[in-house]
Scaffold this motif. Structure first.
Motif, PDB file in Angstrom:
ATOM      1  N   PRO A  40      71.710  88.075-101.645  1.00  5.15           N
ATOM      2  CA  PRO A  40      71.483  87.485-102.967  1.00  5.15           C
ATOM      3  C   PRO A  40      70.183  87.892-103.649  1.00  5.15           C
ATOM      4  O   PRO A  40      70.193  88.185-104.847  1.00  5.15           O
ATOM      5  N   ILE A 108      78.444  85.854-107.278  1.00  7.98           N
ATOM      6  CA  ILE A 108      78.296  84.399-107.235  1.00  7.98           C
ATOM      7  C   ILE A 108      77.172  83.977-108.170  1.00  7.98           C
ATOM      8  O   ILE A 108      76.355  84.796-108.594  1.00  7.98           O
ATOM      9  N   ASN A 120      76.876  87.594-103.151  1.00  7.60           N
ATOM     10  CA  ASN A 120      76.968  86.719-101.994  1.00  7.60           C
ATOM     11  C   ASN A 120      76.539  87.550-100.786  1.00  7.60           C
ATOM     12  O   ASN A 120      76.611  88.782-100.804  1.00  7.60           O
ATOM     13  N   ASP A 140      78.601  80.370 -97.085  1.00 11.13           N
ATOM     14  CA  ASP A 140      77.424  79.812 -97.744  1.00 11.13           C
ATOM     15  C   ASP A 140      76.384  80.938 -97.738  1.00 11.13           C
ATOM     16  O   ASP A 140      76.098  81.499 -96.676  1.00 11.13           O
ATOM     17  N   PRO A 141      75.809  81.305 -98.891  1.00 15.87           N
ATOM     18  CA  PRO A 141      74.908  82.452 -98.932  1.00 15.87           C
ATOM     19  C   PRO A 141      73.623  82.292 -98.121  1.00 15.87           C
ATOM     20  O   PRO A 141      72.871  83.249 -97.963  1.00 15.87           O
TER      21      PRO A 141
END
Length: 157
Positions: A40, A108, A120, A140-141
């Motif tokens: 991210p 995302i 992500n 979940d990143p």
């Protein structure tokens, strides 16, 4: 979503260096396994942990013939500073336009941090024929991949 056996999309972007060199994934494919590690954002704790963990295993990945590439929507300036601060020796690729992020279906938003259109966390191992041989996409990143599993996937290519 890309699955094992799919052809990996190629893309062009900019290397995260002070020189902002052009990058084209097509020039990497065919030279042994390629590990694409999408993250991210530089300088965030989970992303720092991931890139440093890959750096700590760089010798093992290189011994298996692999090239590691970190990919994010960060600017080349930010990635260059991130590489220098954390001693990252493998290339980071700046996908500010989001081409690769969208091609790999990883876009995302993390609204609470004001981040939109970022990657992500995901890892793909691509073989010399541009086929995806391993894929992991975070639920979940903030989660990190199993680095031993990624290395095993590289060694199996």
């Amino acid at each position: 979503m890309l699955e094992q056996g799919d052809t990996a999309p190629t893309f062009s972007a900019t290397r995260g260096t002070r020189d902002h060199e052009p990058f084209d994934l097509e020039n990497t494919i065919g030279n042994g396994p390629t590990v694409l590690a999408f993250f991210p954002g530089a300088f965030t704790p989970p992303c720092t942990n991931e890139m440093v963990a890959l750096q700590e295993r760089l010798d093992e990945f290189q011994a298996a013939g692999a090239t590691i590439l970190g990919v994010s929507a960060d600017s080349p300036f930010s990635q260059g500073a991130f590489r220098e601060e954390h001693g990252i020796e493998f290339d980071l690729v700046s996908d500010m336009a989001g081409e690769a992020i969208r091609e790999y279906d990883l876009e995302i938003d993390i609204e609470e941090l004001g981040l939109y259109g970022i990657a992500n966390r995901a890892v793909f191992v691509i073989d010399e024929d541009a086929k995806v041989r391993y894929n992991w996409i975070a639920d979940d990143p903030t989660n990190e991949p199993d680095y031993d599993e990624v290395l095993a996937a590289v060694r199996s290519v």
